[in-house]
Design an enzyme around this catalytic site. Structure first.
Site, short mmCIF file in Angstrom:
data_model
loop_
_atom_site.label_atom_id
_atom_site.label_comp_id
_atom_site.label_asym_id
_atom_site.label_seq_id
_atom_site.Cartn_x
_atom_site.Cartn_y
_atom_site.Cartn_z
N GLY A 153 0.75 -1.25 0.00
CA GLY A 153 0.00 0.00 0.00
C GLY A 153 0.78 1.30 0.00
N ASN A 171 1.41 3.09 -2.66
CA ASN A 171 0.69 4.01 -3.57
C ASN A 171 -0.56 4.56 -2.89
OD1 ASN A 171 2.20 4.20 -6.16
ND2 ASN A 171 2.05 1.97 -6.01
N ILE A 191 -10.10 -7.62 -12.71
CA ILE A 191 -11.49 -7.25 -12.45
C ILE A 191 -12.37 -7.52 -13.67
CG2 ILE A 191 -10.96 -5.66 -10.56
CD1 ILE A 191 -11.23 -3.38 -12.34
N ASN A 251 -5.19 2.44 -12.87
CA ASN A 251 -4.23 1.46 -12.35
C ASN A 251 -2.83 2.01 -12.51
OD1 ASN A 251 -3.26 -1.10 -11.43
ND2 ASN A 251 -2.80 -1.65 -13.56
N HIS A 287 1.13 0.55 -13.12
CA HIS A 287 1.87 -0.66 -13.49
C HIS A 287 3.36 -0.33 -13.53
CE1 HIS A 287 2.45 -4.59 -15.29
NE2 HIS A 287 3.33 -4.02 -16.11
C1 GRF Z 1 3.41 -1.44 -7.46
O1 GRF Z 1 4.67 -1.76 -7.99
C2 GRF Z 1 2.40 -1.25 -8.56
O2 GRF Z 1 2.95 -0.71 -9.73
C3 GRF Z 1 1.95 -2.66 -8.82
O3 GRF Z 1 1.91 -3.27 -7.55
C4 GRF Z 1 2.81 -2.60 -6.67
C5 GRF Z 1 2.00 -2.12 -5.51
O4 GRF Z 1 2.76 -1.51 -4.51
N1 GRF Z 1 0.69 -2.69 -9.52
P1 GRF Z 1 2.06 -0.85 -3.26
O5 GRF Z 1 1.15 -1.91 -2.66
O6 GRF Z 1 1.28 0.34 -3.73
O7 GRF Z 1 3.18 -0.47 -2.34
#
Ligand code: GRF
Length: 209
Positions: free
Chosen positions: A19, A21, A101, A115, A117
């Site tokens: 988490g 992000n 999803i 999203n 990535h």
């Molecule tokens: C990130 O590298 C994102 O790009 C990918 O999953 C990871 C999630 O990281 N989809 P976090 O849970 O937000 O730390």
């Protein structure tokens, strides 16, 4: 409501793990960098996801929806959809959410699911994107924030940030440096969405002045 009064954009965030992000968006809202937005809820398919603890620490409702309670992806996503609607969600963020999803859910929130990535799409879709980049031998990689469409990692691209791949990088060191850019890109994109600066025209996303 007068023209000057802005509506609060309600954001629901789907997570499965760490988490960072999610944290970046929480921090940007709390600091006022993103205004007129609130996090309506955080939904996780993993009970032990650290992202749920991050939500709790900030007084945000965290909801664990247990995949074991549903017999299909469609049923699971119906439940998620029910919650999203109940929370009057305007924007859905996938932040390290590991489930694919369903099309129904995507279509209900057309151009309202985003999203992130960890590669420069369309290169290195799917899992372990950093490892894929190293094995391919690219000199630069990055992250992509995009709208979600039924095809995996293929929706219109909103923002990309680039970093260099170093000779001695491992998937872990690369992922760690990339995460710094991911966290920046995600909150910048959420701000643009909330400020109604994103305009989607086919595959192209324009940023309005
Ligand atoms: C990130 O590298 C994102 O790009 C990918 O999953 C990871 C999630 O990281 N989809 P976090 O849970 O937000 O730390």
């Amino acid at each position: 409501m007068t023209e000057m009064t802005k509506m609060t954009v309600k954001i629901s965030i789907l997570v499965s793990g760490r988490g960072t992000n999610l944290q970046s968006v929480i921090d940007a809202i709390e600091s006022g960098e993103i205004q007129n937005a609130e996090i309506a809820c955080v939904i996780s398919d993993k009970k032990e996801a650290y992202a749920l603890q991050r939500a709790e620490k900030h007084g945000i409702e965290g909801i664990f929806v247990n995949p074991a309670d549903f017999s299909s992806r469609a049923e699971y996503d119906n439940k998620v959809l029910e919650i999203l609607k109940e929370k009057e969600t305007d924007l859905v963020l996938l932040a390290g959410y590991l489930r694919i999803i369903s099309d129904d859910l995507i279509n209900e929130f057309k151009n309202k699911i985003i999203n992130i990535h960890p590669s420069l799409l369309p290169s290195f879709k799917g899992l372990n994107a950093q490892k894929q980049a190293i094995e391919y031998g690219v000199k630069f990689t990055g992250c992509t924030v995009h709208f979600v469409e039924p095809d995996l990692d293929a929706g219109p691209i909103i923002m990309q940030k680039i970093i260099q791949v170093l000779e001695d990088d491992t998937p872990e060191t690369l992922a760690e440096r990339l995460l710094v850019e991911e966290n920046k890109a995600y909150r910048e994109v959420v701000k643009l969405f909330v400020d109604e600066k994103l305009e989607v025209d086919g595959r192209k996303v324009r940023i309005k002045n």
